[in-house]
Scaffold this motif. Structure first.
Motif, short mmCIF file in Angstrom:
data_model
loop_
_atom_site.label_atom_id
_atom_site.label_comp_id
_atom_site.label_asym_id
_atom_site.label_seq_id
_atom_site.Cartn_x
_atom_site.Cartn_y
_atom_site.Cartn_z
N THR A 6 0.81 -1.20 0.00
CA THR A 6 0.00 0.00 0.00
C THR A 6 0.85 1.26 0.00
OG1 THR A 6 -0.08 0.02 2.43
CG2 THR A 6 -1.83 -1.19 1.27
N PHE A 7 2.15 1.10 -0.21
CA PHE A 7 3.09 2.22 -0.13
C PHE A 7 2.63 3.42 -0.95
CE2 PHE A 7 6.92 4.21 -2.10
CZ PHE A 7 7.33 4.90 -0.98
N HIS A 8 2.28 3.21 -2.21
CA HIS A 8 1.95 4.34 -3.07
C HIS A 8 0.53 4.85 -2.86
CE1 HIS A 8 5.42 3.09 -5.88
NE2 HIS A 8 5.80 3.99 -5.01
N ALA A 9 -0.22 4.23 -1.92
CA ALA A 9 -1.51 4.79 -1.55
C ALA A 9 -1.30 5.97 -0.60
CB ALA A 9 -2.39 3.73 -0.88
N ASN A 10 -0.12 6.05 0.01
CA ASN A 10 0.23 7.15 0.90
C ASN A 10 0.98 8.22 0.12
OD1 ASN A 10 -0.77 5.62 3.12
ND2 ASN A 10 1.16 4.49 3.15
N ASP A 11 1.12 9.39 0.73
CA ASP A 11 1.89 10.46 0.10
C ASP A 11 3.38 10.18 0.24
OD1 ASP A 11 -0.52 11.65 -0.39
OD2 ASP A 11 -0.31 13.23 1.12
N PHE A 12 4.15 10.57 -0.75
CA PHE A 12 5.60 10.41 -0.68
C PHE A 12 6.15 11.27 0.45
CE2 PHE A 12 5.48 9.70 -5.53
CZ PHE A 12 5.33 8.33 -5.36
N ASP A 13 7.09 10.72 1.22
CA ASP A 13 7.76 11.53 2.23
C ASP A 13 8.86 12.35 1.58
OD1 ASP A 13 10.17 9.94 2.03
OD2 ASP A 13 9.27 8.46 3.36
N ASP A 14 9.50 13.22 2.37
CA ASP A 14 10.51 14.13 1.80
C ASP A 14 11.69 13.36 1.21
OD1 ASP A 14 8.99 16.28 2.49
OD2 ASP A 14 10.10 16.77 4.32
N GLY A 15 12.08 12.25 1.85
CA GLY A 15 13.19 11.46 1.32
C GLY A 15 12.88 10.90 -0.05
N THR A 16 11.66 10.41 -0.23
CA THR A 16 11.26 9.87 -1.53
C THR A 16 11.19 10.98 -2.59
OG1 THR A 16 9.99 8.10 -0.47
CG2 THR A 16 9.46 8.61 -2.77
N TYR A 222 32.45 3.77 -12.91
CA TYR A 222 32.43 4.85 -11.94
C TYR A 222 31.13 4.84 -11.15
CZ TYR A 222 35.95 6.16 -15.35
OH TYR A 222 37.03 6.14 -16.22
N LEU A 223 31.26 4.86 -9.82
CA LEU A 223 30.11 4.87 -8.93
C LEU A 223 30.11 6.15 -8.10
CD1 LEU A 223 30.24 1.20 -7.54
CD2 LEU A 223 28.75 2.07 -9.35
N ALA A 224 28.93 6.68 -7.83
CA ALA A 224 28.79 7.88 -7.00
C ALA A 224 27.52 7.76 -6.17
CB ALA A 224 28.75 9.14 -7.87
N PRO A 225 27.55 8.30 -4.93
CA PRO A 225 26.41 8.12 -4.02
C PRO A 225 25.56 9.36 -3.81
CG PRO A 225 28.33 8.73 -2.74
CD PRO A 225 28.73 8.84 -4.22
N PHE A 226 24.35 9.16 -3.31
CA PHE A 226 23.56 10.23 -2.75
C PHE A 226 22.83 9.64 -1.54
CE2 PHE A 226 20.35 13.39 -2.03
CZ PHE A 226 20.97 14.58 -2.40
N SER A 227 23.15 10.14 -0.34
CA SER A 227 22.59 9.61 0.90
C SER A 227 21.25 10.27 1.22
CB SER A 227 23.55 9.84 2.07
OG SER A 227 24.78 9.15 1.87
N LEU A 228 20.36 9.50 1.84
CA LEU A 228 19.02 9.99 2.16
C LEU A 228 18.63 9.61 3.59
CD1 LEU A 228 17.32 8.73 -1.12
CD2 LEU A 228 17.60 11.14 -0.53
N LYS A 229 17.90 10.50 4.22
CA LYS A 229 17.27 10.22 5.51
C LYS A 229 15.80 10.54 5.41
CE LYS A 229 20.63 10.91 9.28
NZ LYS A 229 20.98 11.81 10.42
N LYS A 230 14.97 9.66 5.98
CA LYS A 230 13.55 9.97 6.08
C LYS A 230 13.33 10.92 7.25
CE LYS A 230 10.65 6.59 5.70
NZ LYS A 230 9.97 5.28 5.90
N PRO A 231 12.28 11.73 7.21
CA PRO A 231 11.99 12.63 8.33
C PRO A 231 11.82 11.87 9.64
CG PRO A 231 10.64 13.16 6.42
CD PRO A 231 11.32 11.87 6.11
N LYS A 232 12.37 12.41 10.71
CA LYS A 232 12.24 11.84 12.06
C LYS A 232 12.76 10.42 12.14
CE LYS A 232 8.17 14.70 13.03
NZ LYS A 232 6.75 14.73 13.43
N SER A 233 13.79 10.11 11.38
CA SER A 233 14.40 8.79 11.40
C SER A 233 15.90 8.93 11.31
CB SER A 233 13.88 7.94 10.24
OG SER A 233 14.59 6.71 10.16
N SER A 234 16.61 8.03 11.99
CA SER A 234 18.08 8.05 11.92
C SER A 234 18.61 7.09 10.88
CB SER A 234 18.66 7.69 13.30
OG SER A 234 18.28 6.36 13.67
#
Length: 365
Positions: A6-16, A222-234
């Motif tokens: 049901t993930f996409h039934a909810n709104d995307f969080d800021d990380g997404t 060649y590999l490169a990263p982009f790190s993400l955090k969800k709101p209110k989560s470590s």
């Protein structure tokens, strides 16, 4: 970033939302390169974990992100006679039904869409002949839930493909937490030793180093990263971009720096609290060196020691450091000329540096 259907039934969080913004910028830059290559007759776009196409409030998911970018480039496809195929897959039948319903309301006359409902591995194996086609360029997005689908064997396969860039998601905190468990070792040969020396915020950097270590050394990739955090989560998540071309790496880094203007690799202060420096006395000795500061110092050392002898050397070193040649290397080079570290000379650090090996002159020559 959830595992339920049901993930996409909810709104995307800021990380997404940030993840999708990186995807969009990366795809725009990638497509801009390949749609003007004369030897390319077909462009394939693969979204192996496509979901339902949008969130609960109608915000675009990855399939619509791809489609809207393709629409923007329509004149180039038509004028260049380039065929475009968009492959959308998801293991969740309900999501695919929602995606098919969404797509049925739209008409596209300049590209073909193929939708499937299969486990990733089955779909991946079935589409290998398409990925390996002649005169084609491929963009692959793998927004997996967790860590298991994008295994080392999958990454090794993509690293051996010509004209193919990948962007994949991985739950790096999960990898750190369960690295030594038997269940995890089925998919990745990573141990908790890989995370020694990395702060919690750098968890995704540690995972990136692991992936870099398993790429065959005789293969330029060649590999490169982009790190993400969800709101209110470590918990730390992240994207990793892979390309066999320096230009592909540059395209991704431009997208990352557009979103994170401090480090070009996270939606949070990955190198510490941004307010820390403001709380200290206004003394240069207390200033915490930034990623750009450290790069500039190293770049100067390598130029003066002749370890970097040409603009192509600088171009490659800059990109491998996660920075941009024209944005970060060129200003430092100009500063070295101004300060008398090197004589005045005309050297370019744009994309042409890949082909144009202009030697850098030092004062003692």
């Amino acid at each position: 970033m959830a595992s339920n259907s049901t993930f996409h039934a909810n709104d995307f969080d800021d990380g997404t939302k940030i993840k999708l913004a990186v995807l969009k910028q990366d795809f725009v830059g990638w497509l801009g390169n390949w749609c003007q290559a004369e030897y390319i007759s077909q462009i394939n776009v693969f979204d192996f974990f496509a979901g339902s196409g949008q969130d609960g409030s109608g915000e675009d998911g990855s399939p619509l992100v791809f489609i809207k970018v393709l629409e923007y480039f329509k004149p180039r496809f038509v004028n260049g006679g380039i065929q475009v195929v968009l492959y959308l897959n998801d293991i969740d039948k309900r999501k695919i039904e929602a995606l098919e319903s969404l797509m049925s309301k739209r008409e596209y006359d300049f590209f073909k869409t193929i939708i499937s409902n299969e486990p990733f591995q089955d779909c991946f194996e079935r589409l290998k002949p398409v990925l390996e086609g002649d005169s084609t360029a491929n963009f692959v997005f793998m927004d997996q839930f967790g860590i298991k689908d994008v295994s080392i064997s999958v990454l090794e396969y993509f690293s051996g493909l010509a004209r193919t860039d990948i962007l994949f998601f991985i739950s790096s905190s999960f990898a750190k937490r369960f690295a030594d468990s038997p269940e995890f070792s089925k998919y990745h040969d990573i141990s908790r030793r890989e995370f020694i020396g990395f702060d919690h915020n750098e968890t995704h950097r540690a995972v990136l180093n692991y992936f870099r270590s398993v790429i065959p050394t005789n293969r330029p990739y060649y590999l490169a990263p982009f790190s993400l955090k969800k709101p209110k989560s470590s918990n730390i998540y992240g994207l990793i971009h892979g390309s066999g071309h320096l230009r592909g790496l540059e395209v991704f880094l431009k997208a990352a720096w557009d979103i994170d203007t401090t480090t070009g690799e996270a939606n949070f202060p990955i190198d510490g609290d941004e307010d820390f420096q403001d709380q200290l006395p206004l003394l240069d000795s207390f200033s915490k060196p930034t990623k750009v500061d450290r790069f500039e110092k190293k770049l100067k050392e390598l130029i003066l020691s002749k370890e970097l002898q040409t603009n192509r050397d600088v171009y490659e070193f800059t990109l491998k450091s996660g920075l941009l040649p024209t944005k970060h290397a060129r200003p430092k080079f100009e500063d070295m000329k101004k300060n008398g570290d090197i004589p005045k000379q005309r050297v370019g650090f744009g994309t042409k540096a890949i082909k144009n090996n202009t030697r850098i002159i030092l004062n003692h020559e």
